[in-house]
Design an enzyme around this catalytic site. Structure first.
Site, short mmCIF file in Angstrom:
data_model
loop_
_atom_site.label_atom_id
_atom_site.label_comp_id
_atom_site.label_asym_id
_atom_site.label_seq_id
_atom_site.Cartn_x
_atom_site.Cartn_y
_atom_site.Cartn_z
N ASN A 1 0.79 -1.22 0.00
CA ASN A 1 0.00 0.00 0.00
C ASN A 1 0.83 1.28 0.00
O ASN A 1 0.30 2.37 0.21
CB ASN A 1 -0.94 0.00 1.21
N ILE A 40 1.12 6.86 -0.45
CA ILE A 40 0.39 5.96 0.45
C ILE A 40 -1.04 5.78 0.00
O ILE A 40 -1.72 6.76 -0.34
CB ILE A 40 0.40 6.52 1.89
N CYS A 41 -1.51 4.55 0.01
CA CYS A 41 -2.93 4.26 -0.25
C CYS A 41 -3.59 3.96 1.09
O CYS A 41 -3.44 2.87 1.64
CB CYS A 41 -3.06 3.07 -1.21
N LEU A 42 -4.29 4.95 1.63
CA LEU A 42 -4.97 4.81 2.92
C LEU A 42 -6.19 5.71 2.90
O LEU A 42 -6.08 6.91 2.63
CB LEU A 42 -4.03 5.19 4.07
#
Length: 220
Positions: free
Chosen positions: A79, A87-89
């Site tokens: 992620n 960042i993938c959040l």
């Protein structure tokens, strides 16, 4: 509460909290919009023993818009981009609310290291490695932690291996190096073909021939 007062309050609360395991630092005492966050890798994960830094930029609309965060420390994680640190959040996007803080967001990043989401990746190649070979992924992630996030002995730098950074069995790289192919081109081709090792390969000769063909194209 104004943005400046909110950020100052968050910084002070983070300084006083010695239990959370995260810290915040202003990059410039005269600029409250550029910070760096720090936290330790969670125990029992490939990131254990590492200290990770995160670049933080505070938008004018904060806290009604999320901070912009990216990893400054290189990290191997589905992620998080292994190239840019993006960042993938969800809480850094549409799930953000003003109730959240910089400290709680850093804690969420720490939790993300503990519980990756490979089916919603930021780095597709890393996610593919995670899903196909979890043990190999763990080895590579731990190696990146040692190289990039460890404050340990400096001699560890001498053990640097470019193939290990991508979870590639160095014996394969050496095999094609011995045929006269440049090491960097070999690693590039193996990465492109998603070849990490020959373990479990039914037709090793056929795969070797495919790699050879790609290397001949690459080096022609």
């Amino acid at each position: 509460m104004s943005r400046v007062k909110r950020i100052a309050k968050e910084l002070e609360e983070c300084r006083q909290d010695t239990q959370s395991g995260v810290s915040l630092r202003l990059n410039n005492e005269n600029d409250l919009t550029k910070l760096t966050g720090f936290f330790k890798g969670p125990p029992g994960t490939p990131y254990e023993g590492g200290v990770f830094s995160v670049d933080i930029t505070i938008p004018n609309e904060y806290p009604f818009k999320p901070p912009v965060m990216k990893f400054a420390t290189k990290i191997y994680h589905p992620n998080i981009s292994s190239v840019t640190g993006a960042i993938c959040l969800d809480i850094l996007k549409d799930a953000w609310t003003p109730i959240l803080t910089l400290k709680s967001t850093l804690i969420s990043l720490q939790s993300l290291l503990q519980s990756p989401e490979p089916n919603d990746p930021q780095d597709a190649e890393v996610a593919k490695h995670y899903l196909a070979n979890k043990a190999g992924f763990d080895d590579t992630a731990a190696y990146w932690t040692k190289i990039y996030a460890s404050d340990g002995d400096k001699d560890g730098k001498s053990e640097f291996s470019d193939s290990a950074l991508y979870g590639i069995d160095d014996a394969i790289v050496t095999q094609f190096e011995n045929m006269g192919f440049p090491r960097d081109k070999t690693i590039e081709v193996l990465r492109r073909m998603s070849v990490k090792s020959f373990d479990g390969v039914r037709d090793k000769t056929a795969l070797e021939n495919q790699i050879l063909e790609e290397l001949l194209k690459e080096c022609s």
